[in-house]
Design an enzyme around this catalytic site. Structure first.
Site, PDB file in Angstrom:
ATOM      1  CB  CYS A 162      -9.345   0.031 -14.840  1.00 42.84           C
ATOM      2  SG  CYS A 162     -10.891   0.964 -14.640  1.00 42.84           S
ATOM      3  CG  HIS A 200      -9.698  -1.673 -10.498  1.00 42.04           C
ATOM      4  ND1 HIS A 200      -8.584  -0.899 -10.750  1.00 42.04           N
ATOM      5  CD2 HIS A 200     -10.763  -0.930 -10.898  1.00 42.04           C
ATOM      6  CE1 HIS A 200      -8.953   0.258 -11.273  1.00 42.04           C
ATOM      7  NE2 HIS A 200     -10.268   0.261 -11.374  1.00 42.04           N
ATOM      8  CD  GLU A 240      -5.988  -2.596  -8.863  1.00 43.24           C
ATOM      9  OE1 GLU A 240      -6.397  -1.433  -9.088  1.00 43.24           O
ATOM     10  OE2 GLU A 240      -5.986  -3.492  -9.718  1.00 43.24           O
TER      11      GLU A 240
END
EC number: 4.3.2.10
Length: 213
Positions: free
Chosen positions: A82, A191, A193
């Site tokens: 990001c 992202h 994650e």
């Protein structure tokens, strides 16, 4: 046992990134740290980032992270996430113009207040799931179908047009670089994650990637 260091400079989804890497690579030691010595000793390094680029860069300069990133990204797998990706670029329009670390020559642009697609007004920030199309064959795309969806949250983007380092492309009113790659560095605007199966696969690929060598 491999060690993955997540650089802690106070700006990023540190613990969600750590949990995601631990989930996909239980054989790895995952450290969230601002200790330069531990980061230098790590086999792989992740640079996260959320918030305004001006604040991120200010903290990185204050803590010596800029020079550390330039150093460790040369000889081991390195992942930017990001704003961590945007920080690797040459410059961002955000906050009146902010110089980045400069590992990639791209400029980071604002989506604008009148972003449209097919006559429909698009909300800024770009928030939610979007398709990512591979523009290079890279080890981090292993077992991730072309056009799979990842989770984005951002108002600024690295340009796709003329971007020789682009590894993945996304469309949101404009074509943007969803990912860039060069030598030991892979960086994603999305992202991983937060991106469910596809994101976890990318993180697993990162823990297995040996870099340019």
């Amino acid at each position: 046992m491999k060690t993955v260091a997540i650089i802690d400079y106070g700006m990023g989804n540190l613990h969600s990134a750590r949990k995601a890497v631990e989930h996909v690579a239980p054989d790895c030691t995952v450290l969230v740290t601002d200790d330069a010595a531990k980061i230098r000793e790590a086999d792989r390094v992740i640079l996260p980032g959320v918030g305004a680029i001006r604040d991120c860069m200010a903290e990185m300069h204050r803590l010596g992270v800029v020079e550390l990133v330039k150093e460790v990204s040369q000889d081991r797998p390195f992942l930017g996430i990001c704003v961590g990706m945007q920080a690797l670029m040459a410059r961002s329009e955000e906050n009146g113009g902010v110089e980045g670390i400069g590992l990639f020559p791209s400029e980071v642009r604002y989506f604008g207040d009148n972003l449209t697609e097919n006559g429909e007004r698009l909300k800024v920030p770009h928030m939610g799931w979007n398709q990512v199309y591979h523009t290079v064959d890279h080890p981090l795309w292993h077992n991730i179908p072309d056009g799979d969806r990842f989770y984005f949250v951002h108002s600024y983007y690295a340009e796709a047009e003329g971007n020789a380092d682009m590894a993945g492309r996304t469309r949101y009113g404009v074509d943007l670089a969803a990912a860039v790659a060069k030598d030991n560095i892979f960086a994603a605007q999305f992202h991983p994650e937060k991106s469910a199966r596809a994101g976890l696969q990318l993180l697993e690929n990162f823990t297995n990637w040996t870099g340019k060598s």
